[in-house]
Design a protein around this motif. Structure first.
Motif, PDB file in Angstrom:
ATOM      1  N   UNK A 185       0.833  -1.201   0.000  1.00 56.78           N
ATOM      2  CA  UNK A 185       0.000   0.000   0.000  1.00 56.78           C
ATOM      3  C   UNK A 185       0.871   1.256   0.000  1.00 56.78           C
ATOM      4  N   UNK A 186       1.896   1.254   0.826  1.00 54.29           N
ATOM      5  CA  UNK A 186       2.784   2.420   0.896  1.00 54.29           C
ATOM      6  C   UNK A 186       3.521   2.646  -0.423  1.00 54.29           C
ATOM      7  N   UNK A 187       3.920   1.537  -1.075  1.00 51.18           N
ATOM      8  CA  UNK A 187       4.596   1.653  -2.370  1.00 51.18           C
ATOM      9  C   UNK A 187       3.675   2.275  -3.414  1.00 51.18           C
ATOM     10  N   UNK A 188       2.432   1.822  -3.434  1.00 51.06           N
ATOM     11  CA  UNK A 188       1.472   2.338  -4.420  1.00 51.06           C
ATOM     12  C   UNK A 188       1.147   3.802  -4.138  1.00 51.06           C
ATOM     13  N   UNK A 189       0.942   4.137  -2.885  1.00 51.94           N
ATOM     14  CA  UNK A 189       0.665   5.539  -2.533  1.00 51.94           C
ATOM     15  C   UNK A 189       1.809   6.444  -2.967  1.00 51.94           C
ATOM     16  N   UNK A 190       3.023   6.006  -2.724  1.00 53.33           N
ATOM     17  CA  UNK A 190       4.190   6.796  -3.122  1.00 53.33           C
ATOM     18  C   UNK A 190       4.237   6.967  -4.633  1.00 53.33           C
ATOM     19  N   UNK A 191       3.942   5.895  -5.359  1.00 52.65           N
ATOM     20  CA  UNK A 191       3.955   5.950  -6.820  1.00 52.65           C
ATOM     21  C   UNK A 191       2.921   6.932  -7.342  1.00 52.65           C
TER      22      UNK A 191
END
Length: 661
Positions: A185-191
C-alpha cells in the motif's frame, strides 16, 4: 451463503511455471479451500495470458501457429496445477472468443474522453511487457530481468491515466483495506503521489492480439487486455442468460492475489480503468512476496528456475505445498533450498504428523484390533483436558492468522504452526499416558479412552490441515476408517464427535526421505548454476511403529556395509536442545575423543537416565547442524508401537571407542 470471488494473476505461456508461480497458486488455493470450509460460496479463477510479444516469439521459434501453441501450453499448465491439487473453478485463456467479446464491450464503456492517440518513445522491456522509465533501470538494465530494454517509437492509443491521480488517492483513503499488505500500500501511494503518466493501450508493431475496435491496424496492449480477464471469467460482455447471472452474482471480485511486482498494474491502472468504465472496483488486492532460490529471484532469463516438476513426482504435491506455506507469511519473501526442503519434510511431515498417525494406528490395531469405540462418559483426566483444549484452540487461531483485513497479511505459516501444536500435543499425550504400560496393567478401558482421544484429535486435524495438504488429509481420513471427507467443513470441528473408529494401517503418508547408506548426504536433485539436474532421487519407507514387521529393504553388499564405521561411545552429559521438544544434545567419549551428537529421543528418555550408558553410534557421518546445534554422528535405536529404545551394551567389559561388528 456469502460469495467470495478470488483470482490469481494469469500467466505468460512462454515457459512452464516455476516455484514462484506455483507459490501464488498454492496459496490462493489454500485460502479458497479455507473459505469453502468456513461455508463461503467460492469462485476461484485462474488462467493464461497469451497476447504478448514474448508468447508470439516463442511460438515462432518452435515453428507453431500461435493459437495452437497457446492451446498446447494450457494443457501443460493445467496438468501442473492439477498435480498440485489446485482446486480452481474456471481457467481462462485470453485468446478465447469470450474474452475477445468482453474486451470489446469494455472498450465501448470507457469514457471516450479518456482515450487519445499519440506518439510515444521510451524503453520497453519484453520480459515485463511494459515501458520503463529511466529511474526504473539499474545500470541501464531492467532490474527484474537483468537485461537492457529496447528503445521503441510508435504511435498508439493511450488511456489518460494521469487524470485519475486524485481520484485514486481518494479511493485509497476511503478503502484502506484495498491494498494488502501495508508495505505494498505504501509503495502504491508513493507511486501515485509522485505523478502518473498516461499509458499505451494498443500496439501496431505486431498482430497477435485483440483488434482495437476504433482502429483494426492496432491490437489491444497485453496488459490492458490481461486485466480484463477478471471480468470475462464471470460473464461480462456476454449475451447468454447464464453469463449475465454469473456477472450479477460474482462481481466485484473479493480478492486479487498477485505478485508484488505487478501490484501497480492491479492497484493503479486497473481501478482507474474501472472508474472510467463505471464498473465496481474489486474489494482487495494482495501483493505477495517472492520465492527465491538461495536468495535470488527465479526467472527464465536468469536461468535459475526450479519447477514443480522437479519436486512433485518424487515427493508429492503436499510436501511442496507445506514447505512453501510454512516458511513465511504470504506478504513476505521466502527462500527455497533443497536442504531446508528435506529437513522440513522429515521433521514436520514424516516425524510429526506422519509418525503420530502411524504409531496411533499401530497401537489401535495391536491393543484393540483396530476398533475403538467412543468411551462411556467418564471424568476427564488432566491429560485429556490439555489435549482437548489444544485441539479446540486451533481453529480460532487459524482464523486470526488468515484474516488479512485485521492482520494485514495472510499468515499461512502461523496457521500451520497452530495445527502442529495440536500434533505435538497428541504425541506428548501418548507418551504421558503410555498405552503400552496400560496394556501390561490390563487397563483396556483406559487404553480405549487414550487412543480414542488421539484418533479424534487426528480427525479434527485432518479437516483443519486439508486446505494446506489436501491429499494427506484425505489419506488420514481414510486410515481412520471415516467416510464423506469431501462433505466436511469447520462445523465438524468438535471434540469427541465420532462414535467409533475402525482404523486400518496403511503406508506412511510421508515416507521419510532417507540419507544415503552412510546417512551423511541427502540423495536429492543437484543444482548446478541454479538449474536442476534431474538425478534420480531415492525415496525409502519411513521406519515407524505402524507395522509389527519391518518392511523389506534394498539389499547391499558387504563392501557397502563396511563403509559404515560403528563405534561404542559412552554418554558423559545429556541435555535438552533449547526450543526443540524431541531433541537431546549428548556429549560422548569415543575412545578418549570427545564428540557431540544430537538425537531425537527426548520424548523417550530423561537426560539423567542416559548418563554413563554405552551406546553404538555411526561415527563417520559428516557433521550436520540440527536446530543450530552441531551433530557429529548418529546413535542406533529401535522403535515399535510400544515406544523407542536406545541400543546399549549388555556388558560393561567393552570400552568406548571399540568398533562394533
Amino acid at each position: 451463503m456469502k460469495k467470495f470471488y478470488i483470482t490469481t494473476a494469469i500467466d505468460y505461456v512462454n515457459n512452464i511455471p516455476h516455484l514462484g508461480t506455483a507459490y501464488e497458486k498454492i496459496a490462493a488455493d489454500a485460502y479458497a479451500r479455507f473459505l469453502r470450509l468456513e461455508g463461503h460460496d467460492v469462485h476461484f479463477q485462474m488462467g493464461n495470458d497469451e497476447h504478448s510479444a514474448g508468447v508470439q516469439k516463442e511460438a515462432i521459434a518452435q515453428g507453431m501457429d500461435v493459437k495452437k501453441y497457446c492451446d498446447g501450453m494450457r494443457v501443460k499448465f493445467e496438468a501442473i496445477w492439477k498435480s498440485l491439487d489446485i482446486s480452481y473453478d474456471d481457467f481462462i485463456q485470453t485468446s478465447e472468443p469470450r474474452h475477445h467479446e468482453s474486451v470489446k464491450a469494455f472498450l465501448k464503456l470507457l469514457n471516450p474522453e479518456d482515450i487519445e492517440k499519440k506518439p510515444y518513445e521510451g524503453w520497453y522491456c519484453e520480459g515485463c511487457e511494459a515501458f520503463l522509465m529511466e529511474k526504473d533501470l539499474v545500470d541501464k538494465q531492467c532490474a527484474a530481468h537483468k537485461r537492457e530494454p529496447k528503445w521503441l517509437h510508435e504511435e498508439n492509443y493511450y488511456f489518460l491515466l494521469s487524470k485519475y491521480q486524485q481520484k485514486l488517492l481518494d479511493f485509497y483513503e476511503a478503502n484502506p483495506d484495498f491494498i494488502v499488505p501495508e508495505v505494498r500500500r505504501n509503495e502504491v501511494l508513493s507511486l501515485v503521489k509522485s505523478g502518473l503518466q498516461d499509458i499505451s493501450i494498443s500496439r501496431s508493431t505486431f498482430n497477435w492480439g485483440i483488434p482495437f475496435p476504433q482502429d483494426p491496424s492496432h491490437v489491444v496492449y497485453v496488459w490492458f487486455d490481461a486485466l480484463l480477464n477478471y471480468l470475462t471469467a464471470v460473464g461480462f460482455g456476454q449475451d447468454s442468460s447464464e453469463a449475465k447471472s454469473q456477472w450479477k452474482k460474482w462481481w466485484p471480485a473479493d480478492l486479487h492475489v498477485v505478485g508484488k511486482d505487478i501490484t501497480r498494474f492491479h492497484c493503479v491502472i486497473w481501478p482507474a480503468m474501472l472508474m472510467s468504465a463505471g464498473l465496481e472496483i474489486p474489494k482487495a488486492v494482495f501483493g505477495h512476496g517472492f520465492v527465491y532460490l538461495k536468495g535470488e529471484k527465479m526467472s527464465k532469463t536468469l536461468g535459475n528456475i526450479v519447477t514443480p516438476l522437479d519436486i512433485v513426482p518424487q515427493y508429492g504435491p503436499d510436501a511442496l505445498r507445506y514447505y512453501l506455506l510454512r516458511e513465511s507469511s504470504f506478504g513476505s519473501d521466502g527462500d527455497f533450498t533443497w536442504d531446508n526442503f528435506i529437513k522440513r519434510f522429515n521433521s514436520d511431515l514424516a516425524n510429526d504428523i506422519g509418525n503420530l498417525l502411524n504409531r496411533t494406528l499401530g497401537m489401535a490395531t495391536k491393543y484393540l484390533d483396530g476398533k475403538i469405540k467412543k468411551p462411556a462418559t467418564t471424568e476427564a483426566t488432566d491429560e485429556d483436558k490439555v489435549l482437548r483444549k489444544t485441539i479446540e484452540e486451533i481453529l480460532p487461531k487459524m482464523k486470526v492468522a488468515l484474516d488479512y483485513q485485521k492482520s494485514g497479511d495472510i499468515n499461512f505459516h502461523t496457521a500451520l504452526a497452530s495445527i502442529w501444536e495440536g500434533i505435538a500435543a497428541g504425541d506428548k499425550y501418548i507418551d504421558t499416558c503410555a498405552p503400552w504400560k496400560l496394556s501390561k496393567e490390563g487397563k483396556t478401558q483406559d487404553i480405549e479412552r487414550v487412543l480414542y482421544n488421539v484418533l479424534d484429535s487426528l480427525r479434527n486435524i485432518a479437516i483443519l490441515v486439508s486446505p494446506f495438504i489436501p491429499g494427506a488429509a484425505q489419506k488420514i481420513w481414510k486410515q481412520l476408517g471415516l467416510e464423506n471427507f469431501t462433505q466436511q467443513n469447520f462445523k465438524n470441528i468438535s471434540w469427541a464427535q465420532s462414535d467409533q473408529f475402525t482404523v486400518s494401517v496403511g503406508q506412511p503418508i510421508f515416507p521419510r526421505i532417507e540419507t544415503n547408506i552412510v546417512g551423511a548426504q541427502l540423495i536429492a536433485p543437484k543444482i548446478k548454476t541454479g538449474v536442476i539436474n534431474h538425478a534420480p532421487t531415492e525415496r525409502k519407507k519411513m521406519e515407524t511403529p505402524a507395522t509389527p514387521a519391518a518392511p523389506a529393504t534394498e539389499q547391499i553388499s558387504i563392501d557397502d556395509f563396511m563403509k559404515v564405521d560403528l563405534r561404542i561411545a559412552e554418554i558423559k552429559q545429556a541435555e535438552k536442545v533449547e526450543g526443540a521438544d524431541k531433541l537431546l544434545k549428548l556429549q560422548l567419549d569415543v575412545g578418549g575423543e570427545p564428540r557431540q551428537i544430537v538425537a531425537g529421543i527426548a520424548l523417550h528418555y530423561k537426560p539423567e537416565e542416559l548418563i554413563g550408558k554405552k551406546i553404538t553410534i555411526v561415527a563417520n557421518l559428516k557433521p550436520a547442524k540440527i536446530r543450530g546445534v552441531e551433530s557429529h554422528g548418529m546413535l542406533l535405536a529401535a522403535s515399535d508401537a510400544n515406544g523407542l529404545s536406545v541400543l546399549t551394551l549388555d556388558r560393561g567389559i567393552v570400552g568406548s571407542g571399540a568398533k562394533a561388528k
